[in-house]
Write a protein that holds these residues in place. Structure first.
Motif, short mmCIF file in Angstrom:
data_model
loop_
_atom_site.label_atom_id
_atom_site.label_comp_id
_atom_site.label_asym_id
_atom_site.label_seq_id
_atom_site.Cartn_x
_atom_site.Cartn_y
_atom_site.Cartn_z
N UNK A 223 -0.40 -1.61 -9.23
CA UNK A 223 0.93 -1.62 -8.60
C UNK A 223 1.69 -2.90 -8.95
N UNK A 224 1.00 -4.04 -8.91
CA UNK A 224 1.65 -5.31 -9.23
C UNK A 224 2.09 -5.32 -10.69
N UNK A 225 1.28 -4.74 -11.57
CA UNK A 225 1.65 -4.67 -12.98
C UNK A 225 2.92 -3.86 -13.20
N UNK A 226 3.23 -2.96 -12.26
CA UNK A 226 4.44 -2.14 -12.36
C UNK A 226 5.56 -2.66 -11.49
N UNK A 227 5.43 -3.90 -11.03
CA UNK A 227 6.53 -4.55 -10.32
C UNK A 227 6.56 -4.37 -8.82
N UNK A 228 5.49 -3.88 -8.21
CA UNK A 228 5.48 -3.70 -6.76
C UNK A 228 5.59 -5.04 -6.04
N UNK A 229 6.35 -5.06 -4.96
CA UNK A 229 6.49 -6.25 -4.13
C UNK A 229 5.42 -6.22 -3.05
N UNK A 230 4.77 -7.35 -2.84
CA UNK A 230 3.62 -7.41 -1.94
C UNK A 230 3.90 -8.39 -0.81
N UNK A 231 3.64 -7.95 0.43
CA UNK A 231 3.78 -8.79 1.61
C UNK A 231 2.41 -9.04 2.23
N UNK A 232 2.32 -10.14 2.96
CA UNK A 232 1.08 -10.51 3.65
C UNK A 232 1.34 -10.49 5.15
N UNK A 233 0.49 -9.81 5.90
CA UNK A 233 0.55 -9.81 7.36
C UNK A 233 -0.81 -10.28 7.86
N UNK A 234 -0.84 -11.50 8.40
CA UNK A 234 -2.12 -12.11 8.75
C UNK A 234 -2.24 -12.46 10.23
N UNK A 235 -1.30 -12.00 11.06
CA UNK A 235 -1.40 -12.28 12.48
C UNK A 235 -2.62 -11.57 13.07
N UNK A 236 -3.33 -12.19 14.03
CA UNK A 236 -4.52 -11.56 14.62
C UNK A 236 -4.27 -10.16 15.17
N UNK A 237 -3.06 -9.91 15.66
CA UNK A 237 -2.75 -8.58 16.20
C UNK A 237 -2.71 -7.51 15.14
N UNK A 238 -2.66 -7.91 13.86
CA UNK A 238 -2.61 -6.94 12.75
C UNK A 238 -3.96 -6.76 12.08
#
Length: 374
Positions: free
Chosen positions: A239-254
């Protein structure tokens, strides 16, 4: 003569400097970043939660009620993919379907020859899902809170096409449990902080979200459909090789929480599967990871050799003090950020054992590549 050290000491110093760079640029800034904002319920969209299960009846009895209790006003469905189960998974989920219209069942009777069973099952589940935003977890996991779904979906509004979450293991007694949790913390610190710095390379299927468009753009798991591992990290690579944007969600509730392996043998097999996908990573990712892992392995290997050189004992001790302090401080900050605490005094021991264990795993994969699946 001042600084007239042996080549071994200079090599150890180089290893420590490499590790300091990773701590200062990736791990500590990520660990010290401010808390993520509360989800905006008004902007939320419906989501499909997919769970693939093979003879996981008892785990599903624990997981599915917790998924149904998720607080998500935008609405969601649960797609349970029964992958060739021989227990009563089908009957249990059928009962839920009668009472909960947002629970759906996909049944897999057989996997075509040569295809990875889980990837084939997930593909059919994704085709069945109603909504364009997809959230994945495993049957042996549970969400940490009733806000897991809303927090993970909030990552799409950064904006992003993929959302990487963290999946911890339940704390138990014993050294193996602490080592498993240390490895999970270290791996999580790597892939989350690298992605936060704009260098995403993997996620974990126990807590991962992406859009249907991402899955379509990569042609699903087509590039690695015959490989047992990689339904999460290799998909991120494609996906990254095809330009996908990636987000990080690291809060304990997640976070999600999993049951750890109970034996060294079970953990060994699990880590062999996970590690086997690494050879398919992009060269830049392999170099970035290889520099970090290699500098740690080299530090321990050269240190063992330097013990036989008495003139090197004092500078060797100094480098060990610096590196031990760095390890304790960095991993303690990561464990606090990810709400996955480990005894600080045990961190140097876990670090030593983990990297020798990692070296043994690497040698095992090099000499014996056959993998096992369920």
């Amino acid at each position: 003569m001042l600084f007239d050290f042996s080549p071994a000491i200079w090599l150890l110093l180089a290893c420590v400097l490499v590790q300091l760079y990773y701590a200062a640029y990736y791990f500590l800034p990520f660990a010290n970043r401010p808390p993520e904002p509360e989800p905006d319920e008004a902007a939320a969209q419906p989501v499909s939660v997919l769970v693939c299960a093979h003879n996981e009846l008892e785990n599903l009895r624990r997981l599915l009620p917790l998924l149904l209790q998720q607080e998500y006003p935008a609405g969601f469905e649960i797609v349970l993919i029964d992958d060739r189960s021989s227990d009563d998974t089908f009957l249990y989920v059928q009962q839920l379907v009668q009472y909960y219209p947002n629970v759906r069942l996909v049944t897999i009777d057989r996997t075509p020859a040569g295809l990875a069973p889980k990837k084939y099952a997930l593909t059919l589940g994704i085709k069945t899902a109603r909504y364009p935003q997809l959230l994945f977890t495993d049957a042996d996991c549970i969400p940490a809170t009733n806000h897991w779904l809303s927090r993970m979906q909030h990552g799409f509004r950064q904006p992003a096409d993929m959302v990487l979450g963290y999946s911890a293991y339940a704390p138990e007694e014993g050294f193996l449990n602490k080592l498993i949790r240390f490895e999970t913390l270290l791996t999580g610190g790597q892939y989350l902080s690298f992605a936060w710095r704009g260098k995403p390379y993997m996620g974990v299927g126990r807590n991962l979200a992406y859009t249907r468009q991402v899955f379509t753009s990569t042609k699903g798991f087509a590039s690695h459909i015959r490989s047992l591992s990689g339904d999460d990290d290799l998909l991120v690579q494609d996906a990254v090789a095809r330009g996908a944007r990636v987000a990080v969600v690291a809060e304990p509730g997640a976070h999600t929480l999993s049951e750890p392996s109970q034996t060294w043998t079970a953990w060994w097999r699990q880590k062999r599967r996970h590690l086997s996908a690494g050879r398919r990573y992009r060269l830049s990712d392999r170099l970035r990871l290889g520099n970090f892992i290699g500098s740690n392995l080299l530090f321990y290997g050269v240190s063992a050799a330097a013990l036989f050189s008495r003139p090197d004992w004092i500078p060797l001790a100094g480098l060990w003090v610096v590196r031990t302090a760095m390890v304790c401080f960095t991993y303690q900050r990561l464990s606090r950020r990810l709400d996955d605490p480990l005894p600080v005094a045990l961190l140097p021991v876990l670090d030593v054992v983990y990297f020798f264990y990692y070296f043994a795993l690497g040698m095992s994969l090099f000499l014996y590549r056959t993998l096992r699946w369920k």
